[in-house]
Design an enzyme around this catalytic site. Structure first.
Site, PDB file in Angstrom:
ATOM      1  N   LYS A 160       0.835  -1.202   0.000  1.00  0.00           N
ATOM      2  CA  LYS A 160       0.000   0.000   0.000  1.00  0.00           C
ATOM      3  C   LYS A 160       0.866   1.246   0.000  1.00  0.00           C
ATOM      4  O   LYS A 160       0.655   2.166  -0.798  1.00  0.00           O
ATOM      5  CB  LYS A 160      -0.916  -0.034   1.231  1.00  0.00           C
ATOM      6  CG  LYS A 160      -2.077   0.921   1.172  1.00  0.00           C
ATOM      7  CD  LYS A 160      -2.948   0.791   2.427  1.00  0.00           C
ATOM      8  CE  LYS A 160      -3.722  -0.504   2.442  1.00  0.00           C
ATOM      9  NZ  LYS A 160      -4.308  -0.803   3.760  1.00  0.00           N
ATOM     10  N   ARG A 189      -3.147   3.226   8.515  1.00  0.00           N
ATOM     11  CA  ARG A 189      -3.487   2.060   7.700  1.00  0.00           C
ATOM     12  C   ARG A 189      -2.347   1.059   7.667  1.00  0.00           C
ATOM     13  O   ARG A 189      -1.202   1.431   7.482  1.00  0.00           O
ATOM     14  CB  ARG A 189      -3.786   2.501   6.251  1.00  0.00           C
ATOM     15  CG  ARG A 189      -4.633   3.743   6.170  1.00  0.00           C
ATOM     16  CD  ARG A 189      -4.689   4.305   4.748  1.00  0.00           C
ATOM     17  NE  ARG A 189      -5.338   3.381   3.831  1.00  0.00           N
ATOM     18  CZ  ARG A 189      -5.408   3.579   2.524  1.00  0.00           C
ATOM     19  NH1 ARG A 189      -4.832   4.649   1.987  1.00  0.00           N
ATOM     20  NH2 ARG A 189      -6.026   2.701   1.761  1.00  0.00           N
ATOM     21  N   MET A 234      -5.802  -7.008   8.472  1.00  0.00           N
ATOM     22  CA  MET A 234      -5.288  -6.140   9.528  1.00  0.00           C
ATOM     23  C   MET A 234      -6.154  -4.900   9.619  1.00  0.00           C
ATOM     24  O   MET A 234      -7.181  -4.811   8.981  1.00  0.00           O
ATOM     25  CB  MET A 234      -3.832  -5.816   9.264  1.00  0.00           C
ATOM     26  CG  MET A 234      -2.944  -7.020   9.493  1.00  0.00           C
ATOM     27  SD  MET A 234      -1.253  -6.696   9.112  1.00  0.00           S
ATOM     28  CE  MET A 234      -1.322  -6.370   7.383  1.00  0.00           C
ATOM     29  N   ARG A 243      -3.581  -1.419  -6.324  1.00  0.00           N
ATOM     30  CA  ARG A 243      -2.750  -2.625  -6.258  1.00  0.00           C
ATOM     31  C   ARG A 243      -3.143  -3.516  -7.426  1.00  0.00           C
ATOM     32  O   ARG A 243      -4.226  -3.354  -7.987  1.00  0.00           O
ATOM     33  CB  ARG A 243      -2.957  -3.366  -4.937  1.00  0.00           C
ATOM     34  CG  ARG A 243      -4.380  -3.848  -4.764  1.00  0.00           C
ATOM     35  CD  ARG A 243      -4.592  -4.563  -3.441  1.00  0.00           C
ATOM     36  NE  ARG A 243      -6.008  -4.683  -3.182  1.00  0.00           N
ATOM     37  CZ  ARG A 243      -6.572  -4.633  -1.975  1.00  0.00           C
ATOM     38  NH1 ARG A 243      -5.830  -4.451  -0.914  1.00  0.00           N
ATOM     39  NH2 ARG A 243      -7.862  -4.761  -1.835  1.00  0.00           N
ATOM     40  N   HIS A 286     -16.201  -8.133   1.870  1.00  0.00           N
ATOM     41  CA  HIS A 286     -15.150  -8.990   2.421  1.00  0.00           C
ATOM     42  C   HIS A 286     -15.289 -10.426   1.938  1.00  0.00           C
ATOM     43  O   HIS A 286     -14.340 -11.058   1.493  1.00  0.00           O
ATOM     44  CB  HIS A 286     -15.193  -8.933   3.949  1.00  0.00           C
ATOM     45  CG  HIS A 286     -14.305  -9.939   4.587  1.00  0.00           C
ATOM     46  ND1 HIS A 286     -14.764 -11.158   5.018  1.00  0.00           N
ATOM     47  CD2 HIS A 286     -12.977  -9.935   4.792  1.00  0.00           C
ATOM     48  CE1 HIS A 286     -13.752 -11.849   5.494  1.00  0.00           C
ATOM     49  NE2 HIS A 286     -12.655 -11.130   5.379  1.00  0.00           N
ATOM     50  N   GLU A 333      13.714 -41.797   1.203  1.00  0.00           N
ATOM     51  CA  GLU A 333      12.719 -41.339   2.169  1.00  0.00           C
ATOM     52  C   GLU A 333      13.176 -41.669   3.585  1.00  0.00           C
ATOM     53  O   GLU A 333      12.488 -41.412   4.555  1.00  0.00           O
ATOM     54  CB  GLU A 333      11.363 -41.986   1.875  1.00  0.00           C
ATOM     55  CG  GLU A 333      11.434 -43.485   1.697  1.00  0.00           C
ATOM     56  CD  GLU A 333      10.163 -44.076   1.102  1.00  0.00           C
ATOM     57  OE1 GLU A 333       9.101 -43.469   1.253  1.00  0.00           O
ATOM     58  OE2 GLU A 333      10.245 -45.164   0.499  1.00  0.00           O
ATOM     59  N   SER A 335      14.054 -41.027  -6.228  1.00  0.00           N
ATOM     60  CA  SER A 335      12.829 -40.246  -6.110  1.00  0.00           C
ATOM     61  C   SER A 335      12.652 -39.945  -4.628  1.00  0.00           C
ATOM     62  O   SER A 335      12.577 -40.863  -3.815  1.00  0.00           O
ATOM     63  CB  SER A 335      11.638 -41.044  -6.647  1.00  0.00           C
ATOM     64  OG  SER A 335      10.464 -40.290  -6.506  1.00  0.00           O
ATOM     65  N   CYS A 357       8.372 -37.281  -5.261  1.00  0.00           N
ATOM     66  CA  CYS A 357       7.041 -37.834  -5.494  1.00  0.00           C
ATOM     67  C   CYS A 357       6.132 -37.735  -4.266  1.00  0.00           C
ATOM     68  O   CYS A 357       5.102 -38.366  -4.196  1.00  0.00           O
ATOM     69  CB  CYS A 357       7.133 -39.285  -5.962  1.00  0.00           C
ATOM     70  SG  CYS A 357       7.840 -40.385  -4.731  1.00  0.00           S
ATOM     71  N   TYR A 400      12.656 -33.727 -12.164  1.00  0.00           N
ATOM     72  CA  TYR A 400      11.203 -33.721 -12.318  1.00  0.00           C
ATOM     73  C   TYR A 400      10.509 -33.698 -10.959  1.00  0.00           C
ATOM     74  O   TYR A 400      11.117 -34.010  -9.933  1.00  0.00           O
ATOM     75  CB  TYR A 400      10.724 -34.956 -13.105  1.00  0.00           C
ATOM     76  CG  TYR A 400      10.888 -36.265 -12.350  1.00  0.00           C
ATOM     77  CD1 TYR A 400      12.102 -36.937 -12.349  1.00  0.00           C
ATOM     78  CD2 TYR A 400       9.825 -36.812 -11.641  1.00  0.00           C
ATOM     79  CE1 TYR A 400      12.267 -38.117 -11.656  1.00  0.00           C
ATOM     80  CE2 TYR A 400       9.982 -38.008 -10.946  1.00  0.00           C
ATOM     81  CZ  TYR A 400      11.210 -38.660 -10.946  1.00  0.00           C
ATOM     82  OH  TYR A 400      11.365 -39.816 -10.249  1.00  0.00           O
TER      83      TYR A 400
END
Ligand code: ADP
Ligand code: MG
Ligand code: MG
Length: 886
Positions: free
Chosen positions: A23, A93, A104, A337, A455, A746, A765, A832, A852
């Protein structure tokens, strides 16, 4: 040099968002490009963090700087705080780096006290306005600074309106408002035990602290968690001289978007209220008029406003969401904004801006919030069912999408019902920021009051939740949890369907159907694919999900969990037979029954993939998951297996583990029962050979993944089983088909020893769910019990199972990648776990060099977009292996 904590609007600019908040930075930018902005100054986000560092105190240095800037502002405006000739009134503000609408607090008309009110009442010859400002100030200040219940003030207003026999705030006269002001002050004194502060500087310090404090109010914390906003950022505070929209009928206040935030249509959309101030528009207390009507009432200000809109869009090259006030016909800009928008609008606006030559493809890809895409991928109403349904009412289409659920009346009920698996629609008179958790839990939101910028509407659009607002036809009885509409009563638990794109409300359940990627969505995704450098695969265990994922752009399967196939009704007896076997021969016989079924599954999956690769993970869960727990089912199983109930119970007891997550599972099953690995290898390889024979145009390279590996020898042992079976089958078929054997990482030990394993493994992976559990040392299923306390005490900001813990788990992954590549530069690296579909985690994966990510089908487009954004922001020197192979 001492840190500078304050900036006049004329000293800042749009690039200073981190310091000045969104802002503040934009108020500065608008000031600099010559727009009519009431002047003021911004207290930086660093002052906010300093405030917390100093134990929630504004230190002397910052206090002194604030006083200095009050002086400056007084000089600029020619007004003075508390002055009885020319008093300065300001708003205070909040404004963080990322916009957090309504999370806020804001205080208007600060600087007023009994003497100043009298002065401005006389000077303006408008006592009604003066007292309206004063009562608003007391109300907001009490609520925000002292946390005195705002409910009570509203009650006092309602009583006053009733006494005067009016329905609108604007119908109250100066004397009524004066009475209200003194009632408010009495309430303040009763609750706080001190008089309402009359010294403007004291008021200001209180207000600044309150804004700093509001950074940590519960709804702001929830909003931050949902939107990946770190708690360490803090909020800036803007102190701005007031422009008055409540001085009479030649005044007003409004909110507008340069393009339609619901559809993206290039047309000014907004709302305006005459003789009103601040929150009146967004709070949904009065229903505002469309912005176009402003053209008739305020032709000059409107023309100027249109010009401002054009300039702002050209300047920011994005759709703007603006707040403004008209004081005696003169326009003041209070905020701009980049506007929040629905996913559909985001795609249209991005494509339009490219076509208008305002931005390039990369910018278009970068400006779309991947999390929003979710809404486009989820169901819409089934058109056939929709045709037959008749709306019971129509209200404002505030946030698109289809919702079908049972009516609930409070945010708490929504949370509770959803927690037990019910689909709910939250019906409210109006929503307030406190309702946010209930809104998250709801399929859709219906409000009685409020416009498109209320809102409820803003928050729902941000979340991608369907919302219909301003349905004035509803006669609400919140207390008794029911409402009347068109002569019919709807109770809690009744079905309702909402169409957030048309505003239609249906008093029945309407089935929904799946979405597809086309049009602007398709264009953006094609650009994303052009710029991303990581591969995107999916986690899928059946042909239906696979086909869905391929439609959403998956480049293969990164994780096919074979156990899901075993749980099916026709499979489970064979699995149980295997579990009950006493000898290897018996076990092999049982497995032989499973093999053709499993091979059939894999063939179907390969067909659905149409030549794309698939990583098949071997059986992972502990075997007790396949045996019954109920007495009755145990008896049935005994009968099926031709054993006594006692024997079965003994077998089940033998499978019991103290901590199954860390028990006899994963590759440990293959070590103890190598015949399982043999059967699964045969199923995968034979399926691939069969599909290859049917489709010579595809190049089948089956990928077998060993779960829960912690040690090289363990992996090498299972791999040797796989290779001996696979090599023999391939040779026997006279084929030269290649295949890959890799492992999941893992278990922290595998990560630490990645350099040992990599030379023997084709791919890693990262199973980030288990890895997170084991690195943190708490289980995903139990964490729910205490994570809330951790958020509350600010120990954790987000759920490490939803968003990758980059600092801990992420660092381990990054290191494992480095270590693995140091001994095998060709090892292919992927992830994964759930994190593969979480945008911020995907960006992290790009940054540490993964080849990936693999995620659930509905997250595939999100991952594609997030991967592209990461590549645009931080391009890598080379394309990942996965992408090169495509
Ligand atoms: P939020 O971030 O919740 O939108 P704001 O700080 O933008 O809160 O304030 C809410 C509203 O208060 C604004 O939209 C505007 O109507 C009003 N307002 C704030 N500052 C001023 C001001 N200086 N003059 C007039 N109105 C103001
Ligand atoms: Mg605002
Ligand atoms: Mg696992």
């Amino acid at each position: 040099m001492a840190t500078k904590f304050l900036y006049l609007f004329s000293e800042g600019n749009a690039n200073m968002r981190n310091l000045l908040g969104g802002k503040g930075a934009n108020l500065a930018e608008m000031t600099n490009i010559g727009m009519p902005v009431p002047q003021g100054f911004t207290i930086t986000t660093e002052a906010c963090t300093q405030y917390y560092e100093d134990g929630e105190k504004i230190n002397d240095e910052i206090q002194a700087e604030i006083m200095e800037y009050i002086d400056k502002l007084e000089k600029i405006t020619g007004k003075k705080f508390g002055d009885l000739e020319n008093p300065l009134l300001v708003s205070v503000r909040s404004g963080a780096r990322a916009s957090m609408p309504g999370m806020m607090d804001t205080i208007l008309n600060l600087g007023l006290n009994e003497q100043v009110v009298d002065v401005i009442a006389k000077q303006s010859n408008n006592p009604r306005w003066a007292w309206d400002c004063y009562r608003r100030f007391i109300q907001m200040y009490s609520d925000v600074v002292m946390e005195v219940g705002k409910k009570y003030f509203e009650q006092l207003i309602d009583e006053m309106k009733e006494k005067k026999g009016v329905t609108q705030d604007v119908e109250l006269n100066a004397d009524d408002l004066k009475t209200l002001a003194s009632q408010f002050k009495a309430e303040y004194k009763a609750k706080i035990g001190a008089d309402f502060p009359s010294d403007p500087k004291e008021q200001l310090m209180g207000a600044i602290k309150a804004v700093f404090r509001s950074w940590n109010n519960p709804r702001a914390i929830v909003y931050r968690r949902m939107n990946d906003i770190p708690g360490s950022w803090g909020t800036a505070v803007n102190v701005q001289s007031m422009a008055f929209g409540n001085m009479g009928d030649d005044c007003g206040t409004g909110v507008a978007f340069t393009r339609n935030p619901a559809t993206g249509e290039k047309k000014l959309m907004g709302e305006f209220l005459t003789n009103a101030q601040g929150e009146d528009v967004v709070a949904g207390v009065r229903t505002p008029m469309p912005i176009q009507e402003m053209a008739e009432k305020f032709p000059e200000a409107f023309a100027q406003f249109q010009d401002v809109c054009q300039k702002l869009e050209d300047h920011y090259r994005d759709m703007q969401d603006m707040e403004f006030t008209v004081e005696h016909g003169k326009l003041y800009m209070l905020q701009t904004r980049n506007g929040k928008r629905t996913a559909a609008a985001a795609l249209k606006i991005a494509c339009d801006l490219v076509d208008e030559g305002m931005i390039d493809e990369k910018k278009a890809v970068a400006m779309i919030d991947p999390r929003n895409l979710d809404t486009l991928l989820h169901p819409q109403f089934d058109p056939a069912a929709l045709k037959k349904a008749t709306p019971i009412a129509t209200a404002l289409p505030a946030s698109p999408g289809a919702a079908c659920g049972k009516i609930v009346f409070t945010a708490d009920d929504a949370k509770e019902w959803a927690a037990r698996g019910e689909k709910v629609c939250l019906v409210r008179l109006e929503t307030s920021p406190e309702d946010i958790e209930g809104m998250v839990a709801s399929q859709g939101i219906l409000t009685v009051r409020g416009g498109m910028t209320s809102h409820a509407a803003v928050v729902a659009r941000g979340m991608g939740t369907c919302c219909v607002s301003g349905c004035g036809a509803i006669k609400m009885d919140e207390e008794n949890k029911k409402f009347e509409l068109d002569g019919k009563v709807y109770q809690e638990g009744d079905w309702i369907s909402l169409d957030g794109s048309t505003g239609n409300i249906y008093g029945e359940a309407i089935p929904t159907i799946d979405a597809s990627i086309s049009g602007e969505f398709g264009r953006i995704m094609a650009w994303a694919d052009k710029y991303r450098q990581m591969g995107v695969r999916t986690n899928a265990d059946n042909p239906r999900d696979t086909a869905q994922a391929v439609k959403f752009g998956a480049e293969g399967i990164g994780l096919c969990r074979t156990e899901h196939m075993f749980f099916e009704e026709d499979r489970i007896p064979a699995i149980r037979e295997m579990i009950c076997s006493d000898t290897v021969e018996q076990r092999e016989k049982a497995l032989a029954k499973l093999e053709p079924m499993q091979q059939g599954d894999f063939e179907a999956m390969y067909e659905a993939l149409e030549g794309r690769p698939m990583t098949v993970r071997f059986l992972d869960p502990p075997l007790h998951e396949f045996v019954p727990t109920e007495e009755e089912d145990i008896a049935l199983m005994a009968k099926d297996m031709g054993k006594s109930v006692e024997d079965i119970k003994a077998i089940i007891a033998g499978l019991h583990e103290f901590n199954p997550m860390m028990g006899h599972r994963g590759c440990r099953l293959s070590v103890t029962f190598p015949e399982i690995a043999r059967m699964q290898t045969r199923a995968v390889i034979k399926a691939a050979l069969a599909v290859q024979a049917r489709h010579p145009e595809w190049t089948m390279v089956p990928e077998i993944m060993i779960p829960l590996v912690g040690e090289l020898k363990e992996f090498a042992y299972v791999k040797s089983i796989v290779t001996s079976v696979a090599d023999e089958l391939i040779k026997a078929a006279g084929s030269d088909m290649k295949y890959k054997v890799g492992n999941m990482i893992e278990i922290p030990r595998a990560a630490m020893c990645a350099d040992d394993i990599a030379p023997h493994s084709d791919f890693f992976s990262f199973g980030s769910n288990d890895l997170t559990q084991l690195v943190f040392g708490f289980s995903r299923d139990d964490a729910g019990k205490f994570l809330d306390a951790y958020y509350e005490k600010k120990i954790y900001e987000s759920d490490p199972f939803a968003r990758l813990d980059q600092h801990g788990v992420g660092r381990l992954i990054a290191n494992a990648c480095r270590w693995g590549r140091s001994t095998n530069p060709d090892v292919k690296l992927g992830i994964c776990g759930e994190h593969g579909g979480d945008p911020s985690s995907v960006m992290f994966c790009h940054d540490i060099g993964l080849d990936y990510v693999s995620c659930s089908p509905f997250r595939v487009p999100i991952a594609r977009l997030a991967a592209a954004q990461a590549a645009i922001k931080n391009p890598r020197a080379t394309e990942s292996k996965c992408r090169r192979a495509m």
